[in-house]
Design a protein around this motif. Structure first.
Motif, PDB file in Angstrom:
ATOM      1  N   ILE A  30       0.557  -2.419  -0.329  1.00 23.87           N
ATOM      2  CA  ILE A  30       1.356  -1.191  -0.143  1.00 23.87           C
ATOM      3  C   ILE A  30       1.338  -0.781   1.322  1.00 23.87           C
ATOM      4  O   ILE A  30       2.383  -0.483   1.910  1.00 23.87           O
ATOM      5  CB  ILE A  30       0.831  -0.051  -1.050  1.00 23.87           C
ATOM      6  CG1 ILE A  30       1.120  -0.374  -2.519  1.00 23.87           C
ATOM      7  CG2 ILE A  30       1.475   1.288  -0.661  1.00 23.87           C
ATOM      8  CD1 ILE A  30       0.438   0.547  -3.516  1.00 23.87           C
ATOM      9  N   LYS A  31       0.145  -0.785   1.932  1.00 23.13           N
ATOM     10  CA  LYS A  31       0.013  -0.359   3.332  1.00 23.13           C
ATOM     11  C   LYS A  31       0.733  -1.314   4.286  1.00 23.13           C
ATOM     12  O   LYS A  31       1.274  -0.878   5.303  1.00 23.13           O
ATOM     13  CB  LYS A  31      -1.468  -0.279   3.720  1.00 23.13           C
ATOM     14  CG  LYS A  31      -2.254   0.761   2.964  1.00 23.13           C
ATOM     15  CD  LYS A  31      -1.911   2.175   3.328  1.00 23.13           C
ATOM     16  CE  LYS A  31      -2.587   2.625   4.593  1.00 23.13           C
ATOM     17  NZ  LYS A  31      -2.230   4.017   4.931  1.00 23.13           N
ATOM     18  N   LEU A  32       0.758  -2.612   3.941  1.00 25.60           N
ATOM     19  CA  LEU A  32       1.424  -3.593   4.809  1.00 25.60           C
ATOM     20  C   LEU A  32       2.947  -3.508   4.724  1.00 25.60           C
ATOM     21  O   LEU A  32       3.642  -3.943   5.641  1.00 25.60           O
ATOM     22  CB  LEU A  32       0.981  -5.015   4.438  1.00 25.60           C
ATOM     23  CG  LEU A  32      -0.445  -5.405   4.839  1.00 25.60           C
ATOM     24  CD1 LEU A  32      -0.796  -6.774   4.280  1.00 25.60           C
ATOM     25  CD2 LEU A  32      -0.620  -5.380   6.361  1.00 25.60           C
ATOM     26  N   THR A  33       3.468  -2.984   3.617  1.00 26.10           N
ATOM     27  CA  THR A  33       4.919  -2.985   3.417  1.00 26.10           C
ATOM     28  C   THR A  33       5.594  -1.635   3.627  1.00 26.10           C
ATOM     29  O   THR A  33       6.817  -1.571   3.713  1.00 26.10           O
ATOM     30  CB  THR A  33       5.270  -3.504   2.006  1.00 26.10           C
ATOM     31  OG1 THR A  33       4.571  -2.718   1.029  1.00 26.10           O
ATOM     32  CG2 THR A  33       4.870  -4.956   1.847  1.00 26.10           C
ATOM     33  N   SER A  34       4.810  -0.547   3.695  1.00 29.91           N
ATOM     34  CA  SER A  34       5.417   0.765   3.956  1.00 29.91           C
ATOM     35  C   SER A  34       4.349   1.750   4.407  1.00 29.91           C
ATOM     36  O   SER A  34       3.223   1.697   3.930  1.00 29.91           O
ATOM     37  CB  SER A  34       6.138   1.299   2.710  1.00 29.91           C
ATOM     38  OG  SER A  34       5.222   1.585   1.677  1.00 29.91           O
ATOM     39  N   PRO A  35       4.716   2.654   5.329  1.00 29.31           N
ATOM     40  CA  PRO A  35       3.736   3.629   5.809  1.00 29.31           C
ATOM     41  C   PRO A  35       3.433   4.687   4.748  1.00 29.31           C
ATOM     42  O   PRO A  35       4.282   5.002   3.914  1.00 29.31           O
ATOM     43  CB  PRO A  35       4.427   4.249   7.034  1.00 29.31           C
ATOM     44  CG  PRO A  35       5.875   4.022   6.818  1.00 29.31           C
ATOM     45  CD  PRO A  35       6.012   2.768   6.006  1.00 29.31           C
ATOM     46  N   GLY A  36       2.206   5.215   4.795  1.00 32.07           N
ATOM     47  CA  GLY A  36       1.812   6.247   3.850  1.00 32.07           C
ATOM     48  C   GLY A  36       0.592   5.824   3.058  1.00 32.07           C
ATOM     49  O   GLY A  36       0.139   4.683   3.146  1.00 32.07           O
ATOM     50  N   LEU A  55      -3.414  10.080 -10.721  1.00 26.34           N
ATOM     51  CA  LEU A  55      -3.443   9.017  -9.718  1.00 26.34           C
ATOM     52  C   LEU A  55      -2.481   7.885 -10.077  1.00 26.34           C
ATOM     53  O   LEU A  55      -2.413   7.471 -11.230  1.00 26.34           O
ATOM     54  CB  LEU A  55      -4.862   8.442  -9.615  1.00 26.34           C
ATOM     55  CG  LEU A  55      -5.992   9.440  -9.387  1.00 26.34           C
ATOM     56  CD1 LEU A  55      -7.339   8.732  -9.425  1.00 26.34           C
ATOM     57  CD2 LEU A  55      -5.810  10.181  -8.075  1.00 26.34           C
ATOM     58  N   LYS A  56      -1.776   7.383  -9.066  1.00 22.40           N
ATOM     59  CA  LYS A  56      -0.895   6.223  -9.238  1.00 22.40           C
ATOM     60  C   LYS A  56      -0.891   5.433  -7.941  1.00 22.40           C
ATOM     61  O   LYS A  56      -1.134   5.998  -6.874  1.00 22.40           O
ATOM     62  CB  LYS A  56       0.554   6.659  -9.523  1.00 22.40           C
ATOM     63  CG  LYS A  56       0.772   7.406 -10.800  1.00 22.40           C
ATOM     64  CD  LYS A  56       2.249   7.746 -10.972  1.00 22.40           C
ATOM     65  CE  LYS A  56       3.025   6.508 -11.320  1.00 22.40           C
ATOM     66  NZ  LYS A  56       4.391   6.757 -11.785  1.00 22.40           N
ATOM     67  N   PHE A  57      -0.580   4.146  -8.031  1.00 21.35           N
ATOM     68  CA  PHE A  57      -0.263   3.428  -6.807  1.00 21.35           C
ATOM     69  C   PHE A  57       1.078   3.955  -6.311  1.00 21.35           C
ATOM     70  O   PHE A  57       1.998   4.163  -7.106  1.00 21.35           O
ATOM     71  CB  PHE A  57      -0.155   1.918  -7.063  1.00 21.35           C
ATOM     72  CG  PHE A  57      -1.473   1.226  -7.250  1.00 21.35           C
ATOM     73  CD1 PHE A  57      -2.449   1.275  -6.259  1.00 21.35           C
ATOM     74  CD2 PHE A  57      -1.739   0.512  -8.410  1.00 21.35           C
ATOM     75  CE1 PHE A  57      -3.659   0.622  -6.422  1.00 21.35           C
ATOM     76  CE2 PHE A  57      -2.953  -0.137  -8.579  1.00 21.35           C
ATOM     77  CZ  PHE A  57      -3.922  -0.078  -7.592  1.00 21.35           C
TER      78      PHE A  57
END
Length: 194
Positions: A30-36, A55-57
């Protein structure tokens, strides 16, 4: 007591054997493909109307000040990895931590975001009664295909009917069936998940 014991046993097994490695891997993707942030925390309604942090991804582009808007088909906010996570239900996996915390059950009516609850709480008969039990990571409505956007009121009415049916007939056997149906839907890809 039996249901809570089942929840704690399964959630402990899942956290210890799956989430311990799944969260770091998915979080990195997630971190590698989009900021946040990798984990999305959203206030949702729990048992007896108590609000809890669900909580969710994170599956959408991140905007700290974004207003609530349900995901729709071909929603441009859904990221590439997010589309896969939503289709396979993997985005819900961090909710096993919610089960351990006592906010949720493995099976029960799905908790909705607060703004969505506000639309139906006083206008849709039987809506708030769905929160007489702990909400679930999965539920009868979702396992039978009643998931995704509820832009039309009849779609929410179908979910509420399923939720009431579940509350009346809940049992360990039914919970096991719903879990199996959920796994099958995740393998095939949920057609209403986008």
């Amino acid at each position: 007591m039996k249901k809570r014991g089942f929840d704690l046993l399964i959630a402990t097994i899942v956290v210890a054997s799956i989430l311990i490695w799944l969260i770091p891997i998915v979080a990195l993707l997630i971190k590698l493909t989009s900021p946040g942030p990798a984990i999305f925390v959203q206030s949702r309604t729990g048992r007896n109307g108590r609000v809890f942090p669900c909580l969710k991804f994170r599956t959408m582009t991140y905007d700290r000040n974004a207003e609530f808007h349900q995901a729709s088909r071909h929603d441009m906010r859904v990221t590439r990895i997010g589309r896969f996570l939503r289709k396979t239900n993997l985005d819900e996996m961090p909710q096993f931590l919610n089960v351990l915390a006592g906010h949720m059950s493995i099976v029960g009516p799905r908790p909705h975001p607060i703004p969505l609850d506000a639309q139906h709480w006083h206008t849709l008969p039987g809506y708030k009664e769905r929160y007489s039990v702990r909400p679930g990571i999965t539920g009868l409505a979702q396992a039978r295909g009643a998931r995704g956007e509820t832009a039309e009121v009849y779609k929410m009415k179908i979910r509420v009917r399923y939720d009431h049916l579940y509350i009346r007939r809940q049992s360990t056997r039914l919970d096991a069936k719903i879990c199996w149906w959920t796994v099958q839907a995740a393998i095939k890809g949920n057609k209403n998940a986008w």
